[in-house]
Design a protein around this motif. Structure first.
Motif, PDB file in Angstrom:
ATOM      1  N   ALA A  85      44.790 120.142 115.384  1.00 56.46           N
ATOM      2  CA  ALA A  85      43.916 120.268 114.211  1.00 56.46           C
ATOM      3  C   ALA A  85      44.310 119.174 113.224  1.00 56.46           C
ATOM      4  O   ALA A  85      45.218 119.344 112.420  1.00 56.46           O
ATOM      5  N   ASP A  86      43.625 118.045 113.301  1.00 57.83           N
ATOM      6  CA  ASP A  86      44.019 116.897 112.485  1.00 57.83           C
ATOM      7  C   ASP A  86      43.137 116.691 111.257  1.00 57.83           C
ATOM      8  O   ASP A  86      43.309 115.730 110.512  1.00 57.83           O
ATOM      9  N   GLU A  87      42.190 117.608 111.011  1.00 58.96           N
ATOM     10  CA  GLU A  87      41.357 117.481 109.817  1.00 58.96           C
ATOM     11  C   GLU A  87      42.170 117.813 108.568  1.00 58.96           C
ATOM     12  O   GLU A  87      42.967 118.755 108.567  1.00 58.96           O
ATOM     13  N   PRO A  88      42.010 117.064 107.492  1.00 58.78           N
ATOM     14  CA  PRO A  88      42.732 117.363 106.250  1.00 58.78           C
ATOM     15  C   PRO A  88      42.357 118.729 105.703  1.00 58.78           C
ATOM     16  O   PRO A  88      41.208 119.163 105.830  1.00 58.78           O
ATOM     17  N   MET A  89      43.309 119.403 105.093  1.00 61.32           N
ATOM     18  CA  MET A  89      43.073 120.712 104.478  1.00 61.32           C
ATOM     19  C   MET A  89      42.819 120.559 102.986  1.00 61.32           C
ATOM     20  O   MET A  89      43.194 119.571 102.374  1.00 61.32           O
ATOM     21  N   GLN A  90      42.174 121.570 102.420  1.00 59.68           N
ATOM     22  CA  GLN A  90      42.022 121.699 100.973  1.00 59.68           C
ATOM     23  C   GLN A  90      42.762 122.993 100.610  1.00 59.68           C
ATOM     24  O   GLN A  90      42.277 124.088 100.911  1.00 59.68           O
ATOM     25  N   ILE A  91      43.930 122.860  99.991  1.00 57.57           N
ATOM     26  CA  ILE A  91      44.846 123.985  99.812  1.00 57.57           C
ATOM     27  C   ILE A  91      44.976 124.331  98.334  1.00 57.57           C
ATOM     28  O   ILE A  91      45.401 123.497  97.523  1.00 57.57           O
ATOM     29  N   ALA A  92      44.605 125.552  98.000  1.00 54.95           N
ATOM     30  CA  ALA A  92      44.764 126.052  96.635  1.00 54.95           C
ATOM     31  C   ALA A  92      46.012 126.924  96.583  1.00 54.95           C
ATOM     32  O   ALA A  92      46.106 127.915  97.301  1.00 54.95           O
ATOM     33  N   VAL A  93      46.970 126.542  95.754  1.00 52.04           N
ATOM     34  CA  VAL A  93      48.210 127.296  95.601  1.00 52.04           C
ATOM     35  C   VAL A  93      48.126 128.074  94.296  1.00 52.04           C
ATOM     36  O   VAL A  93      48.069 127.490  93.206  1.00 52.04           O
ATOM     37  N   LEU A  94      48.088 129.404  94.402  1.00 50.41           N
ATOM     38  CA  LEU A  94      48.006 130.275  93.231  1.00 50.41           C
ATOM     39  C   LEU A  94      49.400 130.782  92.902  1.00 50.41           C
ATOM     40  O   LEU A  94      50.063 131.404  93.741  1.00 50.41           O
ATOM     41  N   VAL A  95      49.851 130.522  91.676  1.00 49.18           N
ATOM     42  CA  VAL A  95      51.223 130.843  91.289  1.00 49.18           C
ATOM     43  C   VAL A  95      51.219 131.836  90.130  1.00 49.18           C
ATOM     44  O   VAL A  95      50.544 131.628  89.115  1.00 49.18           O
ATOM     45  N   ASP A  96      51.971 132.911  90.288  1.00 46.83           N
ATOM     46  CA  ASP A  96      52.091 133.936  89.257  1.00 46.83           C
ATOM     47  C   ASP A  96      52.930 133.406  88.097  1.00 46.83           C
ATOM     48  O   ASP A  96      54.106 133.083  88.258  1.00 46.83           O
ATOM     49  N   THR A  97      52.314 133.296  86.931  1.00 45.43           N
ATOM     50  CA  THR A  97      53.039 132.867  85.726  1.00 45.43           C
ATOM     51  C   THR A  97      53.018 133.969  84.664  1.00 45.43           C
ATOM     52  O   THR A  97      53.135 133.698  83.471  1.00 45.43           O
ATOM     53  N   SER A  98      52.852 135.210  85.104  1.00 43.54           N
ATOM     54  CA  SER A  98      52.864 136.331  84.172  1.00 43.54           C
ATOM     55  C   SER A  98      54.296 136.613  83.719  1.00 43.54           C
ATOM     56  O   SER A  98      55.262 136.024  84.222  1.00 43.54           O
ATOM     57  N   GLN A  99      54.437 137.530  82.820  1.00 42.76           N
ATOM     58  CA  GLN A  99      55.775 137.864  82.318  1.00 42.76           C
ATOM     59  C   GLN A  99      56.684 138.379  83.430  1.00 42.76           C
ATOM     60  O   GLN A  99      57.884 138.123  83.428  1.00 42.76           O
ATOM     61  N   ALA A 100      56.103 139.071  84.426  1.00 42.32           N
ATOM     62  CA  ALA A 100      56.898 139.619  85.519  1.00 42.32           C
ATOM     63  C   ALA A 100      57.560 138.530  86.357  1.00 42.32           C
ATOM     64  O   ALA A 100      58.537 138.797  87.069  1.00 42.32           O
ATOM     65  N   ALA A 101      57.061 137.293  86.278  1.00 40.95           N
ATOM     66  CA  ALA A 101      57.622 136.192  87.068  1.00 40.95           C
ATOM     67  C   ALA A 101      58.731 135.451  86.330  1.00 40.95           C
ATOM     68  O   ALA A 101      59.226 134.427  86.817  1.00 40.95           O
ATOM     69  N   ARG A 102      59.146 135.966  85.181  1.00 39.55           N
ATOM     70  CA  ARG A 102      60.116 135.260  84.340  1.00 39.55           C
ATOM     71  C   ARG A 102      61.375 134.864  85.109  1.00 39.55           C
ATOM     72  O   ARG A 102      61.861 133.727  84.990  1.00 39.55           O
ATOM     73  N   ASP A 103      61.913 135.777  85.915  1.00 40.85           N
ATOM     74  CA  ASP A 103      63.161 135.499  86.623  1.00 40.85           C
ATOM     75  C   ASP A 103      62.946 134.717  87.919  1.00 40.85           C
ATOM     76  O   ASP A 103      63.922 134.339  88.585  1.00 40.85           O
ATOM     77  N   ASP A 104      61.678 134.483  88.290  1.00 41.76           N
ATOM     78  CA  ASP A 104      61.378 133.799  89.552  1.00 41.76           C
ATOM     79  C   ASP A 104      60.841 132.387  89.370  1.00 41.76           C
ATOM     80  O   ASP A 104      60.778 131.610  90.326  1.00 41.76           O
ATOM     81  N   ILE A 105      60.428 132.046  88.147  1.00 42.46           N
ATOM     82  CA  ILE A 105      59.791 130.757  87.902  1.00 42.46           C
ATOM     83  C   ILE A 105      60.686 129.580  88.297  1.00 42.46           C
ATOM     84  O   ILE A 105      60.226 128.590  88.889  1.00 42.46           O
ATOM     85  N   ALA A 106      61.967 129.672  87.985  1.00 42.10           N
ATOM     86  CA  ALA A 106      62.877 128.563  88.304  1.00 42.10           C
ATOM     87  C   ALA A 106      62.890 128.288  89.805  1.00 42.10           C
ATOM     88  O   ALA A 106      62.873 127.119  90.240  1.00 42.10           O
ATOM     89  N   HIS A 107      62.926 129.348  90.607  1.00 41.82           N
ATOM     90  CA  HIS A 107      62.921 129.159  92.062  1.00 41.82           C
ATOM     91  C   HIS A 107      61.572 128.632  92.552  1.00 41.82           C
ATOM     92  O   HIS A 107      61.512 127.848  93.498  1.00 41.82           O
ATOM     93  N   MET A 108      60.489 129.046  91.903  1.00 45.26           N
ATOM     94  CA  MET A 108      59.175 128.513  92.264  1.00 45.26           C
ATOM     95  C   MET A 108      59.107 127.016  92.008  1.00 45.26           C
ATOM     96  O   MET A 108      58.615 126.236  92.849  1.00 45.26           O
ATOM     97  N   ARG A 109      59.609 126.593  90.866  1.00 48.67           N
ATOM     98  CA  ARG A 109      59.552 125.172  90.506  1.00 48.67           C
ATOM     99  C   ARG A 109      60.429 124.327  91.425  1.00 48.67           C
ATOM    100  O   ARG A 109      60.145 123.142  91.645  1.00 48.67           O
ATOM    101  N   THR A 110      61.453 124.920  91.984  1.00 46.58           N
ATOM    102  CA  THR A 110      62.308 124.200  92.943  1.00 46.58           C
ATOM    103  C   THR A 110      61.692 124.179  94.336  1.00 46.58           C
ATOM    104  O   THR A 110      61.804 123.181  95.054  1.00 46.58           O
ATOM    105  N   ALA A 111      61.033 125.274  94.716  1.00 42.68           N
ATOM    106  CA  ALA A 111      60.513 125.401  96.082  1.00 42.68           C
ATOM    107  C   ALA A 111      59.198 124.660  96.299  1.00 42.68           C
ATOM    108  O   ALA A 111      58.904 124.220  97.418  1.00 42.68           O
ATOM    109  N   LEU A 112      58.396 124.506  95.266  1.00 42.23           N
ATOM    110  CA  LEU A 112      57.055 123.952  95.447  1.00 42.23           C
ATOM    111  C   LEU A 112      57.008 122.449  95.763  1.00 42.23           C
ATOM    112  O   LEU A 112      56.182 122.037  96.587  1.00 42.23           O
TER     113      LEU A 112
END
Length: 309
Positions: free
Chosen positions: A82-109
């Motif tokens: 499958a060599d066709e280019p993809m169109q990828i939408a990445v939805l990221v939780d930035t609500s208050q509940a993600a406060r302790d996870d944002i740092a890891h998201m910014r490193t992993a993305l």
């Protein structure tokens, strides 16, 4: 030539003509029997095949795939990368509940989007805290995406709007006429504030032809609100019915490895072409499986307008 009293020359010629036409049709049917039956049409799927370790399996052919439409086996015609280019939408939780996870998201993305854009795929970054907001539009430039990633922060006193985000992304895919759409969501177990019913999300998701991959961070929430029940239904049914995957991680520290695993899977898919009879009624369910034991296959049906000529 002698004619009976009830017979005329015209009647005799008509009867002979009908007989000759029937004989010609029978001869054609014997020579090409496929002309008298519904001709098969070709459909295709993007398919991932993973071994027990979760790694893509290379060098597979038509005999390695089993495709069924409404539980009826179809003939696999061709298999290729499958060599066709993809169109990828990445939805990221930035609500208050993600406060302790944002740092890891910014490193992993960043490694994740770099791996995807290396294959000419376009990636967009959408934050879903407070309301769906585009932080980086579709691009193949990882530097532009990094700017959007650096803007990711949890927003105080907010919940997530995952369902609204999926609906808006699917509308965008339709406007863009996306050829190989993919949605990747990264959410926490915090509250969902979208008012959409799960059917209002799953229907446009399936219609878009997008594969939905969902990653959830943290221990399951005991929240039994209508909004959370609808979100849980989408997180359960969305990946199953679109050829995606769902991963539940107890800690966001595991996010980087899981995203890279997903990137490898997406960039090592097959395009599997199969035959199906012409029908006015499309199949309700299309499934793909690996013929060999120990392998896991999942696939996304390619919309007809996305197919190759």
């Amino acid at each position: 030539m002698t004619l009976s009293e009830s017979e005329t020359y015209t009647h005799l010629m008509i009867n002979r003509g009908v007989l000759l036409a029937a004989l010609s049709l029978a001869a054609c049917a014997l020579a090409r029997p496929d002309t008298l039956v519904a001709q098969a049409i070709q459909r295709a799927m993007y398919v991932s095949v993973l071994n027990e370790a979760g790694a893509p399996v290379p060098d597979l052919g038509p005999s390695d795939f089993v495709i069924r439409e409404d539980n009826i086996a179809r003939e696999v015609l061709n298999v290729g990368p499958a060599d066709e280019p993809m169109q990828i939408a990445v939805l990221v939780d930035t609500s208050q509940a993600a406060r302790d996870d944002i740092a890891h998201m910014r490193t992993a993305l960043p490694p994740f989007v770099a791996a995807l854009t290396a294959g000419r795929s376009q990636v967009a970054l959408i934050a879903i805290g407070e309301r769906p907001t585009v932080f980086a539009d579709y691009t193949t430039n990882p530097a532009n995406l990094k700017k959007g990633i650096d803007r990711l922060w949890s927003i105080r006193d907010t919940g997530a709007y995952l369902l609204d985000g999926i609906i808006e992304v699917c509308q965008g895919f339709k406007k863009r006429e996306a050829g190989r759409p993919v949605i990747v969501s990264i959410t926490t177990e915090g509250p969902e504030l979208s008012n959409a019913h799960h059917d209002q999300v799953l229907e446009p998701l399936r219609a878009s032809g997008a594969a939905f991959h969902a990653i959830t961070l943290g221990r399951p929430s005991g929240n039994m609100s209508d909004e959370m029940r609808n979100r849980n239904m989408v997180l359960d049914q969305g990946p199953k019915t679109t050829g995606g995957r769902r991963d539940d991680l107890l800690t966001s520290m595991a996010l980087g490895g899981k995203l890279l695993e997903l990137a490898v899977e997406l960039t090592h898919q097959y395009r599997v072409t199969y035959a199906r009879p012409q029908s006015l009624i499309p199949p309700e369910r299309v499934t793909v499986a690996a013929a060999k034991p120990g392998l896991t296959a999942r696939g996304t049906v390619i919309k007809e307008q996305q197919g190759r000529p």
